[in-house]
Design a protein around this motif. Sequence first.
Motif, PDB file in Angstrom:
ATOM      1  N   ALA A 134      42.283  38.920  36.481  1.00  0.00           N
ATOM      2  CA  ALA A 134      43.113  39.845  37.319  1.00  0.00           C
ATOM      3  C   ALA A 134      44.323  39.262  37.727  1.00  0.00           C
ATOM      4  N   ALA A 181      32.619  35.770  39.204  1.00  0.00           N
ATOM      5  CA  ALA A 181      33.625  36.781  39.744  1.00  0.00           C
ATOM      6  C   ALA A 181      34.967  35.719  39.590  1.00  0.00           C
ATOM      7  N   HIS A 234      37.697  52.740  45.570  1.00  0.00           N
ATOM      8  CA  HIS A 234      37.616  51.745  46.534  1.00  0.00           C
ATOM      9  C   HIS A 234      37.816  52.112  48.009  1.00  0.00           C
ATOM     10  N   ARG A 286      39.082  38.556  45.834  1.00  0.00           N
ATOM     11  CA  ARG A 286      37.709  38.537  46.152  1.00  0.00           C
ATOM     12  C   ARG A 286      37.050  37.665  45.279  1.00  0.00           C
ATOM     13  N   GLY A 287      37.561  37.690  43.922  1.00  0.00           N
ATOM     14  CA  GLY A 287      36.815  36.933  42.802  1.00  0.00           C
ATOM     15  C   GLY A 287      36.975  35.477  43.160  1.00  0.00           C
ATOM     16  N   GLY A 292      38.614  37.138  38.709  1.00  0.00           N
ATOM     17  CA  GLY A 292      39.675  37.092  39.626  1.00  0.00           C
ATOM     18  C   GLY A 292      40.887  36.628  38.837  1.00  0.00           C
ATOM     19  N   VAL A 341      41.084  42.159  43.602  1.00  0.00           N
ATOM     20  CA  VAL A 341      40.149  41.709  42.806  1.00  0.00           C
ATOM     21  C   VAL A 341      40.319  40.133  42.584  1.00  0.00           C
ATOM     22  N   GLN A 342      41.576  39.778  42.276  1.00  0.00           N
ATOM     23  CA  GLN A 342      41.739  38.101  42.421  1.00  0.00           C
ATOM     24  C   GLN A 342      41.390  37.500  43.531  1.00  0.00           C
TER      25      GLN A 342
END
Length: 414
Positions: A225, A218, A260, A210-211, A222, A207-208
């Motif tokens: 996260a 986002a 996922h 991708r954010g 991230g 998540v980090q």
Amino acid sequence: MARERVVRMSVELPLWRALAGYRVLTMLYAVLLIPLNPDKFERPWVAYAFLAFLGVWTLATLPFVRNAASCTRPFLAADLTVAVTGIMLTPLADFQAQQTDGPTLPSIWTAGSVLAFAIKGGWRWAGLASSLVAVANMVERGDPTGDTFHNVLLVWVASIAIGYVVEVARASERTLARALEIEAATRERERLARDIHDGVLQVLAMVQRRGNAIGGEAAELGRMAGEQEIALRTLVSSGLVPASRASEDVSQGAIVRAVHDPDDTDPADTGDPADADRDLRSLLAPRTGARVTLSEPGAPVLLPAAAAAELAAAVGAALDNVERHAGDGAHAWILVEDWPDEVIVTVRDDGPGIPEGRLAQAEGEGRLGVALSIRGRLRDLGGTAELISVPGQGTEVELKVPRQAGAAGGKDRS
């Protein structure tokens, strides 16, 4: 997977068994003194009456000397009273015993009563009981001789020494039990930490990344996260993750992982019995892809289900490290070797390698992927994990699991 059970072994049980046998044998010896010396007693009926009672008492009280719990204080007091009474009755049955320094009616059976005090309460109780017996012997003799003092002192010293040894044994047993509990708790914590690393921490890291790549709102998600990942890694590395919370986090991580990537299933959730054999190839096959090549034997590579699942999870952790650190263009190869006494799985990549000291730095930062997800799993199976990395030439992880890993790793689990 259930928490490991700590098996405790009592060091006192053999002592209680020996005491029971000693009481029976010395009772028989005391009883046989009358037939062997028929002319010795002036009042044989006194000796016969007491020794008959002694035989019944010894056999009837055997259940009281099975263990410390059954050996109660009232029993000890009554048993010592029987021994002292027998000593004091000796002059009545055999008047010459005072002059000849012969054995008392209970003879060496008295030492068994004192030893019961020693095993039950340690050297202090043994000292009290042996002192009372010593006083009774002195009174019974009237004019104690050197042999009387010698025998009394021998019983007194021996009983106190045995009581002290029992106390030391008890302390050692408690220390060992505590060490086993700590070891079991540590192994459980490491297992939970591995599951958290494979689930929750991987999701937070994804998540980090991708954010930060998407940006905007986002990016804030991230960042949050990333903060949670750092906090959770700190808890895992310091051992402050409670079992209940860790189990909830693992369950949530497994759900997120399934959503996922539906193909990324947990090999342990197979529904097979823990002692059934699994083909390691079938557990590693889902890991293959465009950038992951699997080389395997033509025949099934069978391992106990628990060992196969843990080995496959360790391979998965090694591949996760390749994906995260080796770069987008890196390729990985999995080589499975099936030997008579062990199974060897090698994971090699063509990435940039690991700089010297990077693993130690990662462990200091709470990033325990190699320490827990790989080496920890192999250690629990009785195997080894060796990591060889040359900067610029990729990384190789060699995992060795003994053929009996399932029995060694799962025998204490309930």
